[in-house]
Motif scaffolding. Sequence first.
Motif, PDB file in Angstrom:
ATOM      1  N   ASN A  41       0.842  -1.202   0.000  1.00 37.87           N
ATOM      2  CA  ASN A  41       0.000   0.000   0.000  1.00 37.87           C
ATOM      3  C   ASN A  41       0.866   1.237   0.000  1.00 37.87           C
ATOM      4  O   ASN A  41       1.856   1.303   0.717  1.00 37.87           O
ATOM      5  N   LYS A  45       1.078   2.529  -7.041  1.00 36.17           N
ATOM      6  CA  LYS A  45       0.435   1.781  -8.129  1.00 36.17           C
ATOM      7  C   LYS A  45      -0.712   2.574  -8.757  1.00 36.17           C
ATOM      8  O   LYS A  45      -0.832   2.648  -9.975  1.00 36.17           O
ATOM      9  N   THR A  46      -1.560   3.145  -7.912  1.00 32.34           N
ATOM     10  CA  THR A  46      -2.689   3.920  -8.433  1.00 32.34           C
ATOM     11  C   THR A  46      -2.199   5.186  -9.128  1.00 32.34           C
ATOM     12  O   THR A  46      -2.677   5.523 -10.222  1.00 32.34           O
ATOM     13  N   THR A  47      -1.240   5.839  -8.526  1.00 29.30           N
ATOM     14  CA  THR A  47      -0.702   7.064  -9.128  1.00 29.30           C
ATOM     15  C   THR A  47      -0.064   6.748 -10.490  1.00 29.30           C
ATOM     16  O   THR A  47      -0.204   7.521 -11.440  1.00 29.30           O
ATOM     17  N   ASP A  50      -2.808   6.511 -12.867  1.00 34.34           N
ATOM     18  CA  ASP A  50      -3.324   7.866 -13.082  1.00 34.34           C
ATOM     19  C   ASP A  50      -2.444   8.638 -14.076  1.00 34.34           C
ATOM     20  O   ASP A  50      -2.943   9.431 -14.872  1.00 34.34           O
ATOM     21  N   ARG A  87      -8.854   1.656 -19.119  1.00 26.87           N
ATOM     22  CA  ARG A  87      -8.625   1.423 -17.688  1.00 26.87           C
ATOM     23  C   ARG A  87      -9.847   0.791 -17.052  1.00 26.87           C
ATOM     24  O   ARG A  87     -10.955   1.263 -17.213  1.00 26.87           O
ATOM     25  N   PHE A  89     -11.340   0.059 -13.503  1.00 24.57           N
ATOM     26  CA  PHE A  89     -11.250   0.323 -12.070  1.00 24.57           C
ATOM     27  C   PHE A  89     -11.697  -0.915 -11.305  1.00 24.57           C
ATOM     28  O   PHE A  89     -12.292  -1.829 -11.868  1.00 24.57           O
ATOM     29  N   GLN A  90     -11.429  -0.905 -10.001  1.00 22.96           N
ATOM     30  CA  GLN A  90     -11.719  -2.081  -9.206  1.00 22.96           C
ATOM     31  C   GLN A  90     -13.200  -2.430  -9.187  1.00 22.96           C
ATOM     32  O   GLN A  90     -13.592  -3.569  -9.346  1.00 22.96           O
ATOM     33  N   ASP A 174      -7.224  -2.842 -12.461  1.00 24.99           N
ATOM     34  CA  ASP A 174      -6.951  -2.699 -11.032  1.00 24.99           C
ATOM     35  C   ASP A 174      -7.604  -3.828 -10.229  1.00 24.99           C
ATOM     36  O   ASP A 174      -8.831  -3.908 -10.165  1.00 24.99           O
TER      37      ASP A 174
END
Length: 248
Positions: A41, A45-47, A50, A87, A89-90, A174
């Motif tokens: 965490n 990864k998310t950035t 993005d 993309r 998303f989760q 994701d």
Amino acid sequence: MSMNTLLEVSGVSVSFDGFKAINNLSFQIAPAELRAVIGPNGAGKTTFMDIVTGKTKPDEGRVLWGEKSISLLSMNEAAIARAGVGRKFQKPTVFEDQTVSENLMMALSADRGWWSVLWFRPKAENRDRVAELAEEVGLLDQLPRLAGELSHGQKQWLEIGMLLAQEPRLLLVDEPAAGMTPEEREHTTDLLVEVAKTRAVVVVEHDMEFVRRLNCKVTVLHEGSVLAEGGLDHVTADPQVIDVYLGR
Ligand code: ADP
């Protein structure tokens, strides 16, 4: 950029209020490559996703795309989506009160980029393509069902089908297996492996068993840069990776 590179991120950094979320990150992916990105965490990864999709613009570095090495940095999110970056998303975001078929039809009829669903027009020639997409994601026998009645796993596959309708060359996914049953996970593995035969797929995932089954090259992110890269057995044997996951 090499002929065999679809996306090249180099020397990318981004800070939020002075905190470097991405720190001199370099990452490359080839056309039709399957890649898993893991990391604890806060690893970035998310950035990272993005940045590739244009939601966040880096402070430094380059993000180059395709054979012509065009820069994605001057493009907005919609233009990047049109250029072929999809993309997932989760959480699945399908239209629950429409059928599976209608959901796929909408995705096909819309221009690339979700905002264009507003200008949706159904086209008859898309019917065959709807069936092909449904078959590809394993929902051919679910076409007349309302999306809201599908299982969690089926909704995720439908959304992958909707993204494929937009003909991405790279799909960022994701945590696709989160909340799935073992059978659904297995189908998701097979689906992503199949999708990656013709498009690049980057899977951000926490579940190591799932990553193992993907059987692909793994990139380990930590503190916004690449800590290790290679096969899962190789990276999980890396003392630095063990440190990061098990704590010092
Ligand atoms: P991961 O997805 O690997 O968990 P993130 O990319 O979400 O990591 O976050 C990387 C780091 O950047 C974290 O420390 C997070 O708190 C920080 N961060 C991410 N987005 C923002 C933001 N918009 N504002 C401030 N800090 C952020």
